[in-house]
Write a protein that holds these residues in place. Sequence first.
Motif, PDB file in Angstrom:
ATOM      1  N   UNK A   2      76.829 -72.416 115.048  1.00  9.74           N
ATOM      2  CA  UNK A   2      76.292 -73.152 113.986  1.00  9.74           C
ATOM      3  C   UNK A   2      76.953 -74.611 114.060  1.00  9.74           C
ATOM      4  N   UNK A   3      76.288 -75.467 113.573  1.00 12.81           N
ATOM      5  CA  UNK A   3      76.802 -76.947 113.396  1.00 12.81           C
ATOM      6  C   UNK A   3      78.022 -77.274 112.489  1.00 12.81           C
ATOM      7  N   UNK A   4      78.835 -77.783 112.693  1.00 15.20           N
ATOM      8  CA  UNK A   4      79.944 -78.102 111.855  1.00 15.20           C
ATOM      9  C   UNK A   4      81.128 -76.889 112.364  1.00 15.20           C
ATOM     10  N   UNK A   5      80.981 -76.208 113.507  1.00 16.29           N
ATOM     11  CA  UNK A   5      81.967 -75.172 113.938  1.00 16.29           C
ATOM     12  C   UNK A   5      82.264 -75.743 115.208  1.00 16.29           C
ATOM     13  N   UNK A   6      83.768 -75.472 115.436  1.00 12.61           N
ATOM     14  CA  UNK A   6      84.379 -75.851 116.707  1.00 12.61           C
ATOM     15  C   UNK A   6      83.755 -75.017 117.703  1.00 12.61           C
ATOM     16  N   UNK A   7      83.724 -75.450 119.200  1.00 12.10           N
ATOM     17  CA  UNK A   7      83.033 -74.831 120.245  1.00 12.10           C
ATOM     18  C   UNK A   7      84.139 -74.460 121.208  1.00 12.10           C
ATOM     19  N   UNK A   8      83.813 -73.274 121.666  1.00 10.16           N
ATOM     20  CA  UNK A   8      84.575 -72.889 122.886  1.00 10.16           C
ATOM     21  C   UNK A   8      83.773 -72.677 124.414  1.00 10.16           C
ATOM     22  N   UNK A   9      84.518 -73.087 125.328  1.00  3.99           N
ATOM     23  CA  UNK A   9      84.001 -72.909 126.600  1.00  3.99           C
ATOM     24  C   UNK A   9      85.102 -72.097 127.646  1.00  3.99           C
ATOM     25  N   UNK A  10      84.474 -70.846 128.008  1.00  3.97           N
ATOM     26  CA  UNK A  10      85.450 -70.079 128.945  1.00  3.97           C
ATOM     27  C   UNK A  10      85.501 -70.858 130.457  1.00  3.97           C
ATOM     28  N   UNK A  11      86.287 -70.937 130.883  1.00  2.00           N
ATOM     29  CA  UNK A  11      86.470 -71.845 132.290  1.00  2.00           C
ATOM     30  C   UNK A  11      86.502 -70.756 133.243  1.00  2.00           C
ATOM     31  N   UNK A  12      85.072 -70.129 133.558  1.00  2.00           N
ATOM     32  CA  UNK A  12      85.000 -69.337 134.589  1.00  2.00           C
ATOM     33  C   UNK A  12      84.226 -69.524 135.919  1.00  2.00           C
ATOM     34  N   UNK A  13      83.800 -70.974 135.894  1.00  2.00           N
ATOM     35  CA  UNK A  13      83.186 -71.416 137.000  1.00  2.00           C
ATOM     36  C   UNK A  13      83.115 -72.724 137.424  1.00  2.00           C
ATOM     37  N   UNK A  14      82.885 -73.246 138.663  1.00  2.00           N
ATOM     38  CA  UNK A  14      82.940 -74.670 138.867  1.00  2.00           C
ATOM     39  C   UNK A  14      82.119 -75.331 137.752  1.00  2.00           C
ATOM     40  N   UNK A  22      91.181 -78.825 123.499  1.00  2.88           N
ATOM     41  CA  UNK A  22      92.592 -78.346 123.440  1.00  2.88           C
ATOM     42  C   UNK A  22      92.186 -76.941 124.487  1.00  2.88           C
ATOM     43  N   UNK A  23      93.345 -76.495 125.384  1.00  2.00           N
ATOM     44  CA  UNK A  23      93.310 -75.570 126.328  1.00  2.00           C
ATOM     45  C   UNK A  23      94.229 -74.409 125.763  1.00  2.00           C
ATOM     46  N   UNK A  24      93.589 -72.968 125.589  1.00  2.00           N
ATOM     47  CA  UNK A  24      94.394 -72.172 125.287  1.00  2.00           C
ATOM     48  C   UNK A  24      95.065 -71.221 126.323  1.00  2.00           C
ATOM     49  N   UNK A  25      95.829 -70.245 125.785  1.00  2.00           N
ATOM     50  CA  UNK A  25      96.560 -69.632 126.996  1.00  2.00           C
ATOM     51  C   UNK A  25      95.694 -68.799 127.987  1.00  2.00           C
ATOM     52  N   UNK A  26      94.513 -68.473 127.504  1.00  2.00           N
ATOM     53  CA  UNK A  26      93.872 -67.771 128.686  1.00  2.00           C
ATOM     54  C   UNK A  26      92.875 -68.635 129.327  1.00  2.00           C
ATOM     55  N   UNK A  86      92.670 -69.884 114.585  1.00  2.00           N
ATOM     56  CA  UNK A  86      93.921 -69.872 114.743  1.00  2.00           C
ATOM     57  C   UNK A  86      94.334 -71.285 115.855  1.00  2.00           C
ATOM     58  N   UNK A  87      95.481 -70.987 116.306  1.00  2.00           N
ATOM     59  CA  UNK A  87      96.056 -72.139 117.092  1.00  2.00           C
ATOM     60  C   UNK A  87      95.109 -72.630 118.245  1.00  2.00           C
ATOM     61  N   UNK A  88      95.045 -73.862 118.257  1.00  2.00           N
ATOM     62  CA  UNK A  88      94.015 -74.475 119.314  1.00  2.00           C
ATOM     63  C   UNK A  88      94.719 -74.800 120.638  1.00  2.00           C
ATOM     64  N   UNK A  89      95.964 -74.862 120.611  1.00  2.00           N
ATOM     65  CA  UNK A  89      96.581 -74.946 122.053  1.00  2.00           C
ATOM     66  C   UNK A  89      96.861 -76.455 122.376  1.00  2.00           C
ATOM     67  N   UNK A  90      97.567 -76.816 123.549  1.00  2.00           N
ATOM     68  CA  UNK A  90      97.786 -78.091 123.912  1.00  2.00           C
ATOM     69  C   UNK A  90      96.606 -79.038 124.189  1.00  2.00           C
ATOM     70  N   UNK A  91      96.603 -80.358 123.929  1.00  2.00           N
ATOM     71  CA  UNK A  91      95.557 -81.076 124.113  1.00  2.00           C
ATOM     72  C   UNK A  91      95.445 -81.283 125.438  1.00  2.00           C
ATOM     73  N   UNK A  92      94.105 -80.999 125.831  1.00  2.00           N
ATOM     74  CA  UNK A  92      93.499 -81.073 127.523  1.00  2.00           C
ATOM     75  C   UNK A  92      93.170 -82.355 127.817  1.00  2.00           C
TER      76      UNK A  92
END
Length: 844
Positions: free
Chosen positions: A563-575, A592-596, A626-632
């Motif tokens: 939904x608009x207004x929410x942060x987005x996540x992208x799993x880095x699984x492919x080139x 931001x980059x998370x531990x996984x 939760x925690x966003x992780x370090x800036x990427x």
Amino acid sequence: MVAPRSVRRAVLVVLLALVLPVLTVPAQAQTPSAHRDPGNGAERSTAAATAVPARALVAAEDENRRGGGRQGYPRQTELRVFPEEPADKAIKLGLLPYHAIAPRLNDLQDRSDRVSAEVIGQSTLGRDLYLVTVTAPETPAQARQQDHWRELIENDPRAAARDRGLAAGYKAPVWINANIHGDEWEGTDGAMRVIEDLATTTDPAEVRMLQSTRIYFTVTNNPDGRVAGTRANAAGFDVNRDHITSTQPESRAVRDVVIGTQPLVMLDEHGYTGTTLIEPGTPPHGQNYEYDLYLKHAYENALGMEKAIAGLGHPETARADIPFRDYPPGEWDDWPPIFTPMYAIYHGAIGHTVEVPLRVNRGEYDQLPVEELRRRSGINTDVAATTITAGIAYAEDNRRELIADQIEMFRRGWAGEPQREIPDGYVPGFGEEDRYSAEFPRAYVIPAGDAQRSAPAAARLVDHLIANDVRVTRALHPFRLAGRTYPAGSYVVDMHQPKRGLANVILAEGKDISADVPRMYDISGWSLGLLWGATVDVSREQAPKVRTTPVSVASPTGGIDVPRGRDLALAVADGKDVQAVNFLAGQGVTAHRQDDGTVVVPASARRQAETAAERFGVRFTRAPSGERGPVLRKPVIAAAVSADELFVLRELGFDVRPLSTRALNDGFDLAGVDTLFVSAGLSYSQLTGEARQRLAAFLTDGGVVTRGSTGATFNAEAGLLPVTAVRGRSDANGVVAVSGGEGVTGAGSPAHSFVYSPLWFTDLGSGVVAEQRYAEDGPLVAGHWLPGSADRGPAQAAGEASVVSGVAGAGARTVLFGTEPLFRGHPKGLYSQVAKALYWTAVG
């Protein structure tokens, strides 16, 4: 009983010594493969790829047609003329410089209605790639009839076999490819000689031949290498290793030629082997071929070419090496589909590599007198022209049988019939060591929806299959197959199709051939089904019972499920995910980059994320709380790497600055660099004291990623991670099974990887994490990896760490790869592993 090949070869050598004169070639040229160039393996070279391909010489332009219509023949194009290049390496040899080819072809088109020249693409630097067709003139209606018959052969071979008009009137297509290795020049000159002869001949037999034959010439497949005198193209790729992957414009151009022309016979003109060499090759033979249909023609055609070059009268051409006849197993094989002729076989061609005899490149080019170089080049050109002429003659003399056998190949595919058992003595010398075959599955399924780990990977694989003329359909409804349930939209590769061999060579696991032959020249395993990141399921016995529709292009995969207004996540699984992340970083997005390894994108960057989703086909989901992780941020990489790795890193969107020992000694500025990538051309022991001081300062907060023996040596000498690197056999290569560990690249990593000269790591010190390990029950899935000596075989690698990470004592985050995640732009499903390593090591 057929004698083993080694016995046959020994007898042949004795006979030849009795009946042939002593050849005036170097003694070492009498040994099979004495002059064969080495495979482009793991280290590729000792030098880093420091040269950057120059900006394209010219932008592609629309072809200026000469009129006369595009449907009949001739189909003539006014070729643009390139500026003269006095430094063109061909000039010293008395051969055609690239800039002289277009004027020569333009002149021939003016003088002959049998010659058509067209541009089929551009090289890496923007030079035109030419396709020249030589045939008797055709009206548009006649050309359409030829097209209809060609399509009928592939699409309805039963009808084609019954069509008497086709048998009588179909023009035999022959394809000649030249100069795929830039510093093997004479194929171009031999091809141009044949083109000119056929364009102007008044010989009645040759005129009649052109009425029943179309001859296609790609006169130089690697013009950038021709001009520069390099084997590789301007991107550093050996184009004759790229035909199953098609990373380069030069290989894509000839891929489209072979699909569009469907040749009965093809020759790929190379050099230099001391004695002229003409395939067919030795075992192992590509197991997905209809080898009975190939071999009988390939062997007879090779004998005809050998006879033709003997007729030239040069002492150096009194005989040829025919590997199938003359060499022991594994010496000159036709196993991998990476070579042009081997790839062409899957499209119905009788493919041959032809190696002209006398070396004029590399050391000889610089050291021999010009007169001797030109003498050799003259003989080589004679050989190229004569083998081309003999190959064309074979196609003309055996036209009906060649057509019938191409029809039969495609008919077997449509019918799903098994390959034929070939008896001993089928051709002289055929025996048990020559038998390689495949049991084709009934279907492959590439799932859609939640079952698919990476939708961009699935789309990439489907589009690649289609580009290679493999038929793919898409399910209109959910279905069950082989005990699994698949959602609507899943892709189906029904193996009842004309080019089933090509479909299988792309998608199947492959075979462990370590016990079959003592050595291999180049890669022995390559499965795109295992290495491209897509899920590929196989059904051995059943095809899906579901309505499908043909696919011409994979469905879009990008989107934002948030939904608009929410942060987005992208799993880095492919080139593609990596490209999207680097694109966003380049747009100034603070991610931001998370531990996984997941990347979190703020809601404020939704517009940029929408652009990334559309451009790269990636899908964003809702970011967890939760925690966003370090800036990427997009890291700056100083890369002492091979040319293929440099190509991939830039393709992924990284900011890469080539590095080498010499560059660092000369004052290369490490300021602003985040990570050092070392795999070729950087030796810590050869650095000056001042360079080591600058490197030591960098290693307090910069990161390091290494690959291969060069990288492992750098790790040890620079005192980074406390591990012992064990080197497997240098010639071992293939697809391996791996298990994911913990850490920055291990989580979510693929179950298969690729190795060439594999490494593994033991004695892991404190703080070192095994990111990935070779499978406990034996790592090799497909390829060639002998036990060898000094405990360097697959049994010793089993269960050992293939990728490790840790923080060096000085502070550098470090990842060491013993696998080959970027090899020749091939294992695309492994790119995200490297990217995760680069992102993690770049965090100071």
